[in-house]
Design a protein around this motif. Sequence first.
Motif, PDB file in Angstrom:
ATOM      1  N   VAL A  69      22.247 -22.320 -30.390  1.00  0.00           N
ATOM      2  CA  VAL A  69      22.787 -22.767 -31.683  1.00  0.00           C
ATOM      3  C   VAL A  69      23.960 -23.707 -31.419  1.00  0.00           C
ATOM      4  O   VAL A  69      24.952 -23.291 -30.800  1.00  0.00           O
ATOM      5  CB  VAL A  69      23.253 -21.576 -32.539  1.00  0.00           C
ATOM      6  CG1 VAL A  69      23.853 -22.072 -33.850  1.00  0.00           C
ATOM      7  CG2 VAL A  69      22.097 -20.621 -32.809  1.00  0.00           C
ATOM      8  N   PRO A  70      23.889 -24.971 -31.864  1.00  0.00           N
ATOM      9  CA  PRO A  70      24.988 -25.901 -31.576  1.00  0.00           C
ATOM     10  C   PRO A  70      26.245 -25.535 -32.356  1.00  0.00           C
ATOM     11  O   PRO A  70      26.208 -25.351 -33.569  1.00  0.00           O
ATOM     12  CB  PRO A  70      24.429 -27.259 -32.023  1.00  0.00           C
ATOM     13  CG  PRO A  70      23.393 -26.934 -33.048  1.00  0.00           C
ATOM     14  CD  PRO A  70      22.811 -25.612 -32.643  1.00  0.00           C
ATOM     15  N   THR A  71      27.353 -25.419 -31.654  1.00  0.00           N
ATOM     16  CA  THR A  71      28.615 -25.090 -32.308  1.00  0.00           C
ATOM     17  C   THR A  71      29.370 -26.364 -32.666  1.00  0.00           C
ATOM     18  O   THR A  71      29.150 -27.420 -32.071  1.00  0.00           O
ATOM     19  CB  THR A  71      29.484 -24.199 -31.394  1.00  0.00           C
ATOM     20  OG1 THR A  71      29.681 -24.865 -30.143  1.00  0.00           O
ATOM     21  CG2 THR A  71      28.808 -22.858 -31.153  1.00  0.00           C
TER      22      THR A  71
ATOM     23  N   THR B 229      31.360 -24.764 -27.168  1.00  0.00           N
ATOM     24  CA  THR B 229      30.937 -23.392 -26.926  1.00  0.00           C
ATOM     25  C   THR B 229      29.439 -23.290 -26.674  1.00  0.00           C
ATOM     26  O   THR B 229      29.003 -22.536 -25.806  1.00  0.00           O
ATOM     27  CB  THR B 229      31.355 -22.487 -28.097  1.00  0.00           C
ATOM     28  OG1 THR B 229      32.785 -22.496 -28.196  1.00  0.00           O
ATOM     29  CG2 THR B 229      30.880 -21.061 -27.893  1.00  0.00           C
ATOM     30  N   ASP B 230      28.628 -23.997 -27.428  1.00  0.00           N
ATOM     31  CA  ASP B 230      27.196 -24.049 -27.131  1.00  0.00           C
ATOM     32  C   ASP B 230      26.641 -25.402 -27.534  1.00  0.00           C
ATOM     33  O   ASP B 230      26.890 -25.886 -28.638  1.00  0.00           O
ATOM     34  CB  ASP B 230      26.417 -22.942 -27.840  1.00  0.00           C
ATOM     35  CG  ASP B 230      25.078 -22.683 -27.158  1.00  0.00           C
ATOM     36  OD1 ASP B 230      24.161 -23.512 -27.318  1.00  0.00           O
ATOM     37  OD2 ASP B 230      24.941 -21.676 -26.446  1.00  0.00           O
ATOM     38  N   ALA B 231      25.881 -25.991 -26.616  1.00  0.00           N
ATOM     39  CA  ALA B 231      25.293 -27.308 -26.868  1.00  0.00           C
ATOM     40  C   ALA B 231      24.137 -27.242 -27.845  1.00  0.00           C
ATOM     41  O   ALA B 231      23.678 -28.278 -28.331  1.00  0.00           O
ATOM     42  CB  ALA B 231      24.810 -27.918 -25.554  1.00  0.00           C
ATOM     43  N   GLY B 232      23.666 -26.035 -28.164  1.00  0.00           N
ATOM     44  CA  GLY B 232      22.474 -25.906 -28.989  1.00  0.00           C
ATOM     45  C   GLY B 232      21.230 -26.014 -28.134  1.00  0.00           C
ATOM     46  O   GLY B 232      21.290 -25.975 -26.906  1.00  0.00           O
ATOM     47  N   MET B 233      20.094 -26.168 -28.789  1.00  0.00           N
ATOM     48  CA  MET B 233      18.837 -26.284 -28.043  1.00  0.00           C
ATOM     49  C   MET B 233      18.163 -27.606 -28.367  1.00  0.00           C
ATOM     50  O   MET B 233      18.442 -28.247 -29.386  1.00  0.00           O
ATOM     51  CB  MET B 233      17.892 -25.134 -28.389  1.00  0.00           C
ATOM     52  CG  MET B 233      17.328 -25.198 -29.793  1.00  0.00           C
ATOM     53  SD  MET B 233      16.061 -23.954 -30.092  1.00  0.00           S
ATOM     54  CE  MET B 233      15.650 -24.331 -31.806  1.00  0.00           C
TER      55      MET B 233
ATOM     56  N   CYS C 222      19.617 -31.762 -28.969  1.00  0.00           N
ATOM     57  CA  CYS C 222      21.031 -31.442 -29.151  1.00  0.00           C
ATOM     58  C   CYS C 222      21.740 -31.441 -27.813  1.00  0.00           C
ATOM     59  O   CYS C 222      21.196 -30.973 -26.801  1.00  0.00           O
ATOM     60  CB  CYS C 222      21.201 -30.065 -29.797  1.00  0.00           C
ATOM     61  SG  CYS C 222      20.843 -30.035 -31.551  1.00  0.00           S
ATOM     62  N   GLY C 223      22.950 -31.946 -27.800  1.00  0.00           N
ATOM     63  CA  GLY C 223      23.707 -31.978 -26.562  1.00  0.00           C
ATOM     64  C   GLY C 223      25.140 -32.395 -26.776  1.00  0.00           C
ATOM     65  O   GLY C 223      25.658 -32.402 -27.902  1.00  0.00           O
ATOM     66  N   VAL C 224      25.788 -32.771 -25.673  1.00  0.00           N
ATOM     67  CA  VAL C 224      27.198 -33.165 -25.683  1.00  0.00           C
ATOM     68  C   VAL C 224      27.361 -34.429 -24.835  1.00  0.00           C
ATOM     69  O   VAL C 224      26.884 -34.486 -23.691  1.00  0.00           O
ATOM     70  CB  VAL C 224      28.107 -32.052 -25.113  1.00  0.00           C
ATOM     71  CG1 VAL C 224      29.570 -32.451 -25.224  1.00  0.00           C
ATOM     72  CG2 VAL C 224      27.864 -30.734 -25.840  1.00  0.00           C
ATOM     73  N   PHE C 225      28.041 -35.413 -25.396  1.00  0.00           N
ATOM     74  CA  PHE C 225      28.336 -36.674 -24.714  1.00  0.00           C
ATOM     75  C   PHE C 225      29.774 -36.641 -24.224  1.00  0.00           C
ATOM     76  O   PHE C 225      30.691 -36.250 -24.958  1.00  0.00           O
ATOM     77  CB  PHE C 225      28.144 -37.841 -25.686  1.00  0.00           C
ATOM     78  CG  PHE C 225      28.718 -39.151 -25.214  1.00  0.00           C
ATOM     79  CD1 PHE C 225      28.038 -39.938 -24.293  1.00  0.00           C
ATOM     80  CD2 PHE C 225      29.941 -39.608 -25.687  1.00  0.00           C
ATOM     81  CE1 PHE C 225      28.557 -41.150 -23.853  1.00  0.00           C
ATOM     82  CE2 PHE C 225      30.480 -40.810 -25.270  1.00  0.00           C
ATOM     83  CZ  PHE C 225      29.778 -41.588 -24.345  1.00  0.00           C
TER      84      PHE C 225
ATOM     85  N   CYS D 242      34.684 -36.448 -25.911  1.00  0.00           N
ATOM     86  CA  CYS D 242      33.749 -35.323 -25.870  1.00  0.00           C
ATOM     87  C   CYS D 242      33.208 -35.135 -27.274  1.00  0.00           C
ATOM     88  O   CYS D 242      33.942 -34.725 -28.180  1.00  0.00           O
ATOM     89  CB  CYS D 242      34.446 -34.048 -25.383  1.00  0.00           C
ATOM     90  SG  CYS D 242      33.375 -32.580 -25.378  1.00  0.00           S
ATOM     91  N   GLU D 243      31.927 -35.469 -27.481  1.00  0.00           N
ATOM     92  CA  GLU D 243      31.357 -35.464 -28.828  1.00  0.00           C
ATOM     93  C   GLU D 243      29.943 -34.885 -28.822  1.00  0.00           C
ATOM     94  O   GLU D 243      29.183 -35.094 -27.871  1.00  0.00           O
ATOM     95  CB  GLU D 243      31.326 -36.890 -29.388  1.00  0.00           C
ATOM     96  CG  GLU D 243      32.695 -37.528 -29.476  1.00  0.00           C
ATOM     97  CD  GLU D 243      32.647 -38.964 -29.976  1.00  0.00           C
ATOM     98  OE1 GLU D 243      31.847 -39.246 -30.883  1.00  0.00           O
ATOM     99  OE2 GLU D 243      33.395 -39.804 -29.444  1.00  0.00           O
ATOM    100  N   SER D 244      29.605 -34.206 -29.905  1.00  0.00           N
ATOM    101  CA  SER D 244      28.275 -33.632 -30.052  1.00  0.00           C
ATOM    102  C   SER D 244      27.234 -34.722 -30.271  1.00  0.00           C
ATOM    103  O   SER D 244      27.532 -35.782 -30.837  1.00  0.00           O
ATOM    104  CB  SER D 244      28.239 -32.658 -31.235  1.00  0.00           C
ATOM    105  OG  SER D 244      29.104 -31.571 -31.012  1.00  0.00           O
ATOM    106  N   VAL D 245      26.006 -34.429 -29.848  1.00  0.00           N
ATOM    107  CA  VAL D 245      24.862 -35.308 -30.075  1.00  0.00           C
ATOM    108  C   VAL D 245      23.747 -34.480 -30.712  1.00  0.00           C
ATOM    109  O   VAL D 245      23.408 -33.410 -30.215  1.00  0.00           O
ATOM    110  CB  VAL D 245      24.369 -35.929 -28.755  1.00  0.00           C
ATOM    111  CG1 VAL D 245      23.098 -36.748 -28.986  1.00  0.00           C
ATOM    112  CG2 VAL D 245      25.458 -36.799 -28.131  1.00  0.00           C
TER     113      VAL D 245
END
Length: 273
Positions: free
Chosen positions: A182-184, A198-202, A240-243, A256-259
């Motif tokens: 689950v993306p936080t 905390t979590d990149a998600g799936m 989902c991920g993190v850049f 540091c940003e969510s994708v």
Amino acid sequence: MRFLFLGDIVGKAGRRAVQDYLPDLRDELKLDFVVANGENAAHGFGLTESTANDLFDAGVDSITSGNHAWDKIEVIGLMERDDRIIRPANFAEGSPGKGGAVYQTPSGHSILVINIMGRLFMEPLDNPWEALDRLLPPGLPGDYGLDAVLVDFHAEATSEKYTCGHYCDGRASLVVGTHTHVPTGDAQILENGTGYQTDAGMCGDYDSIIGMGKEECLARNTGTIPKPRLSPAEGDGTLCGVFVETDPKTGLASRCESVRVGPRLHRAVPIVD
């Protein structure tokens, strides 16, 4: 240096999402390196050589894992001969494969990727903090010839993930949690320069229960059928991920940003020059 971390890839839907969206993201974000957690890539449980090759062909450079690392027995030999696939460093001494590796990018950058597994509500593995100290540079990544250091902390408890973030703060470019799918919404840069989420998600079908088919999960969780076999949902997948972008001198995070790309979740793609 710019890199992307992708959260747990779940089944065919997750692999399709990576295949559909990652090639364009590599260009759009001008990425030097891509890491993905692949422990659920093979029909939701484990990793095979063919599923690993699907991810490499789509633009993934390194694959991390977690508690499902050994679900497919063939991965043991694969880890032994392919340094692009790593497993948690705090597995028992003598376990196949490696818990971390340094990679050189075509653009000339150097990145250390570390995989660690938490212990709260998880298997009782070796001490994660001792494993981190063995692999992490003792100071700034840039002082040790590294352009970036990424830590995939595969864990259940959010408190343990935050503990890892602060434990590595100033020594890693990114600490990112996996496992809970689950993306936080807490992507940030910690006090001493480490990016954190905390979590990149799936990467998978979000019309599901953390990537698995809804009906089987509902039956299991409501008790109507004792322990039905779970299979991954196979609808349209979301990536989902993190850049992260690092400072060229320190190797710490300057961004540091969510994708998020795909159906059901709000799209989020950083803008880069």
